[in-house]
Design an enzyme around this catalytic site. Structure first.
Site, PDB file in Angstrom:
ATOM      1  N   GLY A  68       0.842  -1.192   0.000  1.00 56.61           N
ATOM      2  CA  GLY A  68       0.000   0.000   0.000  1.00 56.61           C
ATOM      3  C   GLY A  68       0.874   1.238   0.000  1.00 56.61           C
ATOM      4  O   GLY A  68       2.054   1.173   0.360  1.00 56.61           O
ATOM      5  N   GLN A  73       2.827   9.962   1.586  1.00 55.69           N
ATOM      6  CA  GLN A  73       4.132   9.311   1.701  1.00 55.69           C
ATOM      7  C   GLN A  73       5.078   9.721   0.567  1.00 55.69           C
ATOM      8  O   GLN A  73       6.280   9.502   0.657  1.00 55.69           O
ATOM      9  CB  GLN A  73       3.977   7.780   1.722  1.00 55.69           C
ATOM     10  N   CYS A 116       5.538  -0.172   7.696  1.00 56.56           N
ATOM     11  CA  CYS A 116       5.221   1.041   6.947  1.00 56.56           C
ATOM     12  C   CYS A 116       6.468   1.463   6.174  1.00 56.56           C
ATOM     13  O   CYS A 116       7.566   1.485   6.736  1.00 56.56           O
ATOM     14  CB  CYS A 116       4.792   2.153   7.905  1.00 56.56           C
ATOM     15  N   LEU A 117       6.271   1.771   4.905  1.00 59.89           N
ATOM     16  CA  LEU A 117       7.408   2.180   4.069  1.00 59.89           C
ATOM     17  C   LEU A 117       8.026   3.484   4.564  1.00 59.89           C
ATOM     18  O   LEU A 117       9.169   3.780   4.218  1.00 59.89           O
ATOM     19  CB  LEU A 117       6.962   2.314   2.605  1.00 59.89           C
ATOM     20  N   GLU A 159      -3.764   2.894   5.488  1.00 63.71           N
ATOM     21  CA  GLU A 159      -3.599   3.950   4.466  1.00 63.71           C
ATOM     22  C   GLU A 159      -4.479   5.154   4.783  1.00 63.71           C
ATOM     23  O   GLU A 159      -4.055   6.295   4.621  1.00 63.71           O
ATOM     24  CB  GLU A 159      -3.915   3.412   3.069  1.00 63.71           C
ATOM     25  N   HIS A 162      -2.912   7.383   7.195  1.00 63.20           N
ATOM     26  CA  HIS A 162      -1.890   8.264   6.611  1.00 63.20           C
ATOM     27  C   HIS A 162      -2.510   9.574   6.137  1.00 63.20           C
ATOM     28  O   HIS A 162      -1.918  10.643   6.290  1.00 63.20           O
ATOM     29  CB  HIS A 162      -1.218   7.590   5.411  1.00 63.20           C
TER      30      HIS A 162
HETATM   31  O1  GNR Z   1       3.847  -2.571   2.700  1.00 64.54           O
HETATM   32  C1  GNR Z   1       3.137  -2.444   3.711  1.00 64.54           C
HETATM   33  N1  GNR Z   1       2.794  -3.540   4.426  1.00 64.54           N
HETATM   34  C2  GNR Z   1       1.831  -3.534   5.423  1.00 64.54           C
HETATM   35  C3  GNR Z   1       1.749  -4.644   6.256  1.00 64.54           C
HETATM   36  C4  GNR Z   1       0.801  -4.697   7.255  1.00 64.54           C
HETATM   37  C5  GNR Z   1      -0.065  -3.644   7.429  1.00 64.54           C
HETATM   38  C6  GNR Z   1       0.015  -2.527   6.628  1.00 64.54           C
HETATM   39  C7  GNR Z   1       0.952  -2.469   5.621  1.00 64.54           C
HETATM   40  S1  GNR Z   1       1.035  -1.084   4.585  1.00 64.54           S
HETATM   41  C8  GNR Z   1       2.714  -1.096   4.151  1.00 64.54           C
HETATM   42  C9  GNR Z   1       2.997  -0.024   3.104  1.00 64.54           C
HETATM   43  C10 GNR Z   1       2.754   1.340   3.701  1.00 64.54           C
HETATM   44  O2  GNR Z   1       3.504   1.908   4.435  1.00 64.54           O
HETATM   45  N2  GNR Z   1       1.610   1.894   3.418  1.00 64.54           N
HETATM   46  O3  GNR Z   1       1.282   3.087   3.937  1.00 64.54           O
HETATM   47 NI    NI Z   2       2.346   3.174   5.833  1.00 64.21          NI
END
Ligand code: GNR
Ligand code: NI
Length: 194
Positions: A68, A73, A116-117, A159, A162
């Site tokens: 996601g 972001q 989260c990335l 998401e 965010h």
């Molecule tokens: O890649 C992502 N993996 C994830 C794993 C468990 C719950 C939520 C996520 S979202 C994350 C990518 C991200 O930071 N999206 O905002």
């Molecule tokens: Ni995230």
């Protein structure tokens, strides 16, 4: 055969670039970047600019890789996010959520280990409603409603958070949150980002 106008083919016109625009990978912001704490603004019109942004976000998400990515972001403070929770061995299933709104969530909860990335290589369990109903516009600007469960429900909530400046670490104890914030602040200083 392409028609020629004034010695140039039609495709030479400067705005022809719109037809060949490739998806572009964007830079993913990490904590403590203040843009990750902003409340994003509604998308007024789902136009080609929004579609290009959504496509860039999908490219960025697949490249990361992640499942996601919210617009904030990549420093675009607009209410949209992209998702693909399909298993790695399955065909891609890119989803675009514009102006998403959770209109119902279950009493029942589920726990997933989230990442989260914007907080690379940090994972913790988070408890959220297990099932949500979400209204949104898709990439074509059409109104949609989706009932989601499992990982999809968790991701939609992650998401959507965010877009309101909320991160999954906000659900952890103050001790854990402060520890991870301190680590990433130190890293950002060393990298000259702050
Ligand atoms: O890649 C992502 N993996 C994830 C794993 C468990 C719950 C939520 C996520 S979202 C994350 C990518 C991200 O930071 N999206 O905002
Ligand atoms: Ni995230």
């Amino acid at each position: 055969m392409s028609p020629v106008v004034g010695g140039r083919s039609r495709i030479d016109r400067p705005f022809a670039i719109a037809y060949v625009r490739r998806m572009t990978k964007r830079t993913i912001l990490t904590i403590p970047d203040s843009q990750l704490r902003e409340v994003c603004a509604p998308v007024q019109t789902v136009d080609d600019g929004i579609r290009a942004l959504a496509d860039d976000m999908l490219e960025t998400m697949y490249d990361a890789p992640g499942i996601g990515l919210a617009a904030s972001q990549v420093g675009e403070l607009k209410r949209l996010f992209v998702l693909d929770v399909a298993p790695e061995d399955a065909p891609r299933n890119p989803l675009v959520f514009i102006n998403p709104k959770i209109v119902w969530s279950s009493e029942e909860t589920s726990v997933y280990q989230e990442g989260c990335l914007s907080i690379p290589e940090y994972y913790e369990d988070v408890e959220r409603p297990a099932v949500v109903k979400v209204q949104f516009q898709n990439r074509d600007g059409e109104d949609q409603e989706l009932e989601a469960n499992g990982l999809l429900a968790t991701c939609i909530q992650h998401e959507l958070d965010h877009l309101n400046g909320t991160l999954f670490i906000d659900y952890l104890s103050k001790l854990k949150r402060d520890r991870v914030l301190k680590k990433f602040t130190k890293q950002a200083k060393l990298a000259g980002k702050i």
